[in-house]
Design an enzyme around this catalytic site. Sequence first.
Site, PDB file in Angstrom:
ATOM      1  N   LEU A   1     -11.876  -0.020  -3.026  1.00 29.45           N
ATOM      2  CA  LEU A   1     -11.850  -1.201  -3.878  1.00 29.45           C
ATOM      3  C   LEU A   1     -11.666  -0.824  -5.348  1.00 29.45           C
ATOM      4  CD1 LEU A   1     -14.698  -3.305  -2.221  1.00 29.45           C
ATOM      5  CD2 LEU A   1     -12.225  -3.416  -1.791  1.00 29.45           C
TER       6      LEU A   1
ATOM      7  N   GLU B   1       0.837  -1.212   0.000  1.00 31.04           N
ATOM      8  CA  GLU B   1       0.000   0.000   0.000  1.00 31.04           C
ATOM      9  C   GLU B   1       0.865   1.252   0.000  1.00 31.04           C
ATOM     10  OE1 GLU B   1      -3.189   0.003  -1.160  1.00 31.04           O
ATOM     11  OE2 GLU B   1      -3.573  -1.380   0.481  1.00 31.04           O
ATOM     12  N   HIS B   2       0.522   2.195  -0.873  1.00 26.22           N
ATOM     13  CA  HIS B   2       1.266   3.448  -1.044  1.00 26.22           C
ATOM     14  C   HIS B   2       2.698   3.174  -1.500  1.00 26.22           C
ATOM     15  CE1 HIS B   2      -1.782   6.245   0.483  1.00 26.22           C
ATOM     16  NE2 HIS B   2      -2.106   5.289   1.321  1.00 26.22           N
ATOM     17  N   THR B   3       2.872   2.079  -2.189  1.00 28.34           N
ATOM     18  CA  THR B   3       4.188   1.748  -2.745  1.00 28.34           C
ATOM     19  C   THR B   3       4.263   2.032  -4.239  1.00 28.34           C
ATOM     20  OG1 THR B   3       3.420  -0.533  -3.025  1.00 28.34           O
ATOM     21  CG2 THR B   3       4.707  -0.035  -1.040  1.00 28.34           C
TER      22      THR B   3
ATOM     23  N   TYR C   1      -3.753  12.746   0.513  1.00 23.47           N
ATOM     24  CA  TYR C   1      -3.055  11.801  -0.359  1.00 23.47           C
ATOM     25  C   TYR C   1      -1.867  12.484  -1.032  1.00 23.47           C
ATOM     26  CZ  TYR C   1      -2.453   8.350  -4.123  1.00 23.47           C
ATOM     27  OH  TYR C   1      -1.955   7.414  -5.007  1.00 23.47           O
TER      28      TYR C   1
ATOM     29  N   GLU D   1      -7.274   9.382 -15.034  1.00 21.44           N
ATOM     30  CA  GLU D   1      -7.538   9.745 -13.638  1.00 21.44           C
ATOM     31  C   GLU D   1      -6.662  10.902 -13.180  1.00 21.44           C
ATOM     32  OE1 GLU D   1      -8.091   7.670  -9.261  1.00 21.44           O
ATOM     33  OE2 GLU D   1      -8.455   6.568 -11.109  1.00 21.44           O
TER      34      GLU D   1
ATOM     35  N   ASP E   1      -4.111   0.346  -9.472  1.00 20.47           N
ATOM     36  CA  ASP E   1      -5.526   0.031  -9.621  1.00 20.47           C
ATOM     37  C   ASP E   1      -5.886  -0.281 -11.064  1.00 20.47           C
ATOM     38  OD1 ASP E   1      -5.672   0.534  -6.950  1.00 20.47           O
ATOM     39  OD2 ASP E   1      -6.866   2.368  -7.114  1.00 20.47           O
TER      40      ASP E   1
ATOM     41  N   SER F   1     -13.199   3.717  -9.032  1.00 21.18           N
ATOM     42  CA  SER F   1     -12.903   4.693 -10.088  1.00 21.18           C
ATOM     43  C   SER F   1     -12.113   4.050 -11.217  1.00 21.18           C
ATOM     44  CB  SER F   1     -12.152   5.897  -9.517  1.00 21.18           C
ATOM     45  OG  SER F   1     -10.929   5.504  -8.930  1.00 21.18           O
TER      46      SER F   1
ATOM     47  N   GLY G   1     -15.989   4.727  -3.346  1.00 29.08           N
ATOM     48  CA  GLY G   1     -15.222   5.365  -2.286  1.00 29.08           C
ATOM     49  C   GLY G   1     -14.853   4.454  -1.141  1.00 29.08           C
TER      50      GLY G   1
END
Length: 380
Positions: free
Chosen positions: A123, A32-34, A222, A158, A170, A126, A120
């Site tokens: 998952l 995550e956030h990598t 973010y 995006e 994603d 978007s 939101g």
Amino acid sequence: MGGAAATTFARLSGRPPEGVWSAPGRVNLIGEHTDYNDGFALPFAIGRAVTAAAGRRGDGWLRVRSLHREDTFSRPLAEIRPGAVSGWAAYAVGPVWALLDAGVRVSGLDVVLDSDLPAGAGLASSAAVECAVLVATRDIFGGPQDAAVLAELARRAETELAGVPCGIMDQMASMTCKAGHALLLDARSGHGEQLPFDPEAAGLTLLVLDTRTERSLATGAYAARRHSCAEAAVALGVPALRDVGAAEVHAARGRLGELGWRRARHVVTENQRALEVADHLRSGQLRQVGAALTASHVSLRDDYDVSTPALNTVVDAALAGGALGARMTGAGFGGCAIALVPAAAADAVGAAVRRAAAARELPAPDVFAVHPSDGARRVA
């Protein structure tokens, strides 16, 4: 799913759609956030998806209707550009703009969207919208066939049209994942390795714990974390945090400052955990994954500061109820957690999570099992 979108398309357009396309949401098992730090992640596509019924127009207009929104987007293609579209429609319009910008000739398009993905919730709803519209438009008007190229076009949609500075994870998951597998994504090279991931065969269940607390990534929190990571990389003299290890980050604590040090520590240790879990998947040791999931949550909670009381509550309750490991998934600030549990304990874990939320007067979580599924494709 898809029948309602096709029926609505025919009612609004006076003709049947040329097809129906589906793109899944994803669960990020770990990592995550990598991705925006050139690192590693392990997402897999899930059975819940966005569907798009679509058909061409000849008048140069784009019309998009969602069965879950009251308004309809309708505008000439010539007027679509970054900064000109906002709100939910930007995620659906962006892929058409990206294909136009890549040289695909689109004469006009009608799209009707449906979804059983919670919006939101972390998952990747978007990205699922983007990928469903993208493959529909590509199949109708032509364009790139390579799924990784399409994922990059969806990411451009995006970042440039919707204004969210996301990584590539994603879109790669929604476009390229395979049933029964998780995708080990190297965000720097764009390479993805499909690793076997079949919890059911191992007597396990992967539960999603939706806290029903929505979050939005088009906010400063973010972007601030991305900025902190970029600053830390500069201070460490490397292109990205992917290029350092935990020992180097620890040694640079004074230079990084307390906040920068914690942000960097999460990223480098999360990369290590992602690679560790990948090794477990290669060797079929799925039960060994749990400890890394829980360690990831602690790091996201304490070092990256993206968890919430609701997420912490459901994670703690799942672990107390018998989960082998649990963590928040997605970018955080709300949304979902996941729990890897013995199949026989799934109901008990779900009940424990709901009781804990009720005791803290939090929204009742939606608890459901997910299975690794295929990526974006035409379904009708």
